[in-house]
Design a protein around this motif. Structure first.
Motif, PDB file in Angstrom:
ATOM      1  N   GLN A 102      -0.081  33.381  70.501  1.00 14.54           N
ATOM      2  CA  GLN A 102       1.113  33.871  71.186  1.00 14.54           C
ATOM      3  C   GLN A 102       1.316  32.950  72.377  1.00 14.54           C
ATOM      4  O   GLN A 102       0.404  32.761  73.183  1.00 14.54           O
ATOM      5  N   ILE A 103       2.500  32.358  72.436  1.00  4.78           N
ATOM      6  CA  ILE A 103       2.764  31.306  73.426  1.00  4.78           C
ATOM      7  C   ILE A 103       4.026  31.628  74.214  1.00  4.78           C
ATOM      8  O   ILE A 103       5.055  31.965  73.638  1.00  4.78           O
ATOM      9  N   GLN A 104       3.928  31.494  75.527  1.00  2.60           N
ATOM     10  CA  GLN A 104       5.112  31.548  76.370  1.00  2.60           C
ATOM     11  C   GLN A 104       5.300  30.153  76.954  1.00  2.60           C
ATOM     12  O   GLN A 104       4.530  29.715  77.807  1.00  2.60           O
ATOM     13  N   PHE A 105       6.295  29.434  76.410  1.00  6.75           N
ATOM     14  CA  PHE A 105       6.622  28.127  76.956  1.00  6.75           C
ATOM     15  C   PHE A 105       7.434  28.325  78.238  1.00  6.75           C
ATOM     16  O   PHE A 105       8.241  29.247  78.332  1.00  6.75           O
ATOM     17  N   HIS A 106       7.206  27.457  79.202  1.00  5.01           N
ATOM     18  CA  HIS A 106       7.933  27.495  80.475  1.00  5.01           C
ATOM     19  C   HIS A 106       8.747  26.216  80.619  1.00  5.01           C
ATOM     20  O   HIS A 106       8.304  25.148  80.204  1.00  5.01           O
ATOM     21  N   GLU A 107       9.906  26.321  81.211  1.00  4.01           N
ATOM     22  CA  GLU A 107      10.747  25.150  81.469  1.00  4.01           C
ATOM     23  C   GLU A 107      10.299  24.543  82.792  1.00  4.01           C
ATOM     24  O   GLU A 107      10.665  25.014  83.855  1.00  4.01           O
ATOM     25  N   ILE A 108       9.479  23.495  82.666  1.00  2.00           N
ATOM     26  CA  ILE A 108       8.886  22.885  83.859  1.00  2.00           C
ATOM     27  C   ILE A 108       9.432  21.503  84.149  1.00  2.00           C
ATOM     28  O   ILE A 108       9.190  20.964  85.222  1.00  2.00           O
ATOM     29  N   ILE A 119       5.432  20.526  69.664  1.00  3.62           N
ATOM     30  CA  ILE A 119       4.288  21.408  69.440  1.00  3.62           C
ATOM     31  C   ILE A 119       4.558  22.325  68.255  1.00  3.62           C
ATOM     32  O   ILE A 119       3.702  22.518  67.385  1.00  3.62           O
ATOM     33  N   ARG A 120       5.759  22.888  68.193  1.00  2.96           N
ATOM     34  CA  ARG A 120       6.119  23.764  67.069  1.00  2.96           C
ATOM     35  C   ARG A 120       6.006  23.029  65.731  1.00  2.96           C
ATOM     36  O   ARG A 120       5.512  23.585  64.748  1.00  2.96           O
ATOM     37  N   LYS A 121       6.480  21.787  65.680  1.00  2.00           N
ATOM     38  CA  LYS A 121       6.418  21.008  64.435  1.00  2.00           C
ATOM     39  C   LYS A 121       4.977  20.805  63.994  1.00  2.00           C
ATOM     40  O   LYS A 121       4.654  20.917  62.816  1.00  2.00           O
ATOM     41  N   LYS A 122       4.098  20.505  64.937  1.00  2.00           N
ATOM     42  CA  LYS A 122       2.684  20.318  64.595  1.00  2.00           C
ATOM     43  C   LYS A 122       2.038  21.653  64.199  1.00  2.00           C
ATOM     44  O   LYS A 122       1.278  21.707  63.239  1.00  2.00           O
ATOM     45  N   LEU A 123       2.331  22.702  64.919  1.00  2.00           N
ATOM     46  CA  LEU A 123       1.775  24.020  64.583  1.00  2.00           C
ATOM     47  C   LEU A 123       2.204  24.461  63.186  1.00  2.00           C
ATOM     48  O   LEU A 123       1.440  25.110  62.473  1.00  2.00           O
ATOM     49  N   ASN A 124       3.410  24.107  62.817  1.00  2.00           N
ATOM     50  CA  ASN A 124       3.949  24.523  61.524  1.00  2.00           C
ATOM     51  C   ASN A 124       3.107  24.011  60.351  1.00  2.00           C
ATOM     52  O   ASN A 124       3.172  24.559  59.258  1.00  2.00           O
ATOM     53  N   GLY A 125       2.300  22.997  60.549  1.00  2.00           N
ATOM     54  CA  GLY A 125       1.432  22.496  59.491  1.00  2.00           C
ATOM     55  C   GLY A 125       0.267  23.408  59.182  1.00  2.00           C
ATOM     56  O   GLY A 125      -0.255  23.408  58.064  1.00  2.00           O
ATOM     57  N   THR A 126      -0.158  24.195  60.164  1.00  2.00           N
ATOM     58  CA  THR A 126      -1.322  25.067  59.981  1.00  2.00           C
ATOM     59  C   THR A 126      -1.010  26.547  60.191  1.00  2.00           C
ATOM     60  O   THR A 126      -1.803  27.406  59.816  1.00  2.00           O
ATOM     61  N   HIS A 127       0.131  26.826  60.803  1.00  2.00           N
ATOM     62  CA  HIS A 127       0.503  28.206  61.145  1.00  2.00           C
ATOM     63  C   HIS A 127       1.958  28.454  60.759  1.00  2.00           C
ATOM     64  O   HIS A 127       2.739  27.516  60.623  1.00  2.00           O
ATOM     65  N   CYS A 128       2.302  29.714  60.592  1.00  2.00           N
ATOM     66  CA  CYS A 128       3.706  30.045  60.353  1.00  2.00           C
ATOM     67  C   CYS A 128       4.211  30.899  61.512  1.00  2.00           C
ATOM     68  O   CYS A 128       3.487  31.735  62.049  1.00  2.00           O
ATOM     69  N   LEU A 129       5.434  30.651  61.888  1.00  2.00           N
ATOM     70  CA  LEU A 129       6.069  31.370  62.981  1.00  2.00           C
ATOM     71  C   LEU A 129       6.365  32.795  62.529  1.00  2.00           C
ATOM     72  O   LEU A 129       6.972  33.010  61.488  1.00  2.00           O
ATOM     73  N   THR A 130       5.902  33.788  63.298  1.00  2.00           N
ATOM     74  CA  THR A 130       6.178  35.181  62.940  1.00  2.00           C
ATOM     75  C   THR A 130       7.322  35.766  63.753  1.00  2.00           C
ATOM     76  O   THR A 130       8.006  36.656  63.284  1.00  2.00           O
ATOM     77  N   TYR A 131       7.518  35.289  64.973  1.00  2.00           N
ATOM     78  CA  TYR A 131       8.723  35.622  65.732  1.00  2.00           C
ATOM     79  C   TYR A 131       8.886  34.614  66.857  1.00  2.00           C
ATOM     80  O   TYR A 131       7.925  33.971  67.266  1.00  2.00           O
ATOM     81  N   TRP A 137       8.749  34.442  74.444  1.00  2.00           N
ATOM     82  CA  TRP A 137       7.489  34.552  73.691  1.00  2.00           C
ATOM     83  C   TRP A 137       7.721  34.115  72.264  1.00  2.00           C
ATOM     84  O   TRP A 137       8.799  34.323  71.707  1.00  2.00           O
ATOM     85  N   GLU A 138       6.696  33.518  71.682  1.00  2.00           N
ATOM     86  CA  GLU A 138       6.701  33.270  70.244  1.00  2.00           C
ATOM     87  C   GLU A 138       5.296  33.508  69.722  1.00  2.00           C
ATOM     88  O   GLU A 138       4.321  33.422  70.464  1.00  2.00           O
ATOM     89  N   SER A 139       5.220  33.830  68.430  1.00  2.00           N
ATOM     90  CA  SER A 139       3.944  34.173  67.816  1.00  2.00           C
ATOM     91  C   SER A 139       3.772  33.396  66.515  1.00  2.00           C
ATOM     92  O   SER A 139       4.722  33.248  65.743  1.00  2.00           O
TER      93      SER A 139
END
Length: 157
Positions: A102-108, A119-131, A137-139
């Motif tokens: 569960q990730i909360q990205f911040h606009e920094i 990061i999402r593109k890389k995560l998509n190789g091993t994980h699937c977005l649930t929301y 927030w994203e999970s």
């Protein structure tokens, strides 16, 4: 307030370090629940109280503590999520050993959206977005057969 050594009824160990994308030290701006590393916020932080903190890579801490798998990693770290996740997802690293993230990205910075998308593109190789509620927030859930494991519920997999 912050949990201190000896608190937590024996169920929590305090390690006296922050998690980041590299080993070292960084100034931390003290701002209650919005405390953050100086490197990830604005120059307006110059007038706020700061402390020097030790920074460790998450994989290093997990190896030191012999933690092979974590069921849930929740990151709300005021901008340090980019450094932590970019390090975890580096091409030379094995897949991130987390069943759920569960990730909360911040606009920094001006490139925050671009970094989050990378990061999402890389995560998509091993994980699937649930929301996803971008920059709220994203999970993510591990995809079966990607080497991320399923965990045992103990945090030690």
């Amino acid at each position: 307030g912050a949990l201190r050594e000896g608190e937590g009824g024996g169920k929590v160990r305090v390690h006296g370090a922050g998690i980041g994308g590299e080993e070292g030290e960084s100034e931390m701006v003290l701002a209650g629940s919005a405390s953050h590393l100086l490197s990830v916020k604005s120059p307006a932080d110059a007038t706020k109280e700061k402390v020097l903190v030790k920074i460790r890579k998450l994989r290093s801490v997990m190896a030191e503590l012999a933690i092979a798998h974590v069921d849930l990693l929740k990151l709300n770290v005021e901008g340090a999520e980019y450094y932590i996740l970019e390090d975890l997802l580096a091409s030379s690293s094995p897949p991130p050993p987390f069943t759920h993230l569960q990730i909360q990205f911040h606009e920094i910075s001006p490139d925050s959206a671009e970094r989050a998308e990378g990061i999402r593109k890389k995560l998509n190789g091993t994980h699937c977005l649930t929301y996803a509620f971008p920059f709220i927030w994203e999970s993510w859930r591990a995809r079966p057969g990607t080497g991320t494991g399923t965990g045992t519920g103990t945090g030690t997999g």
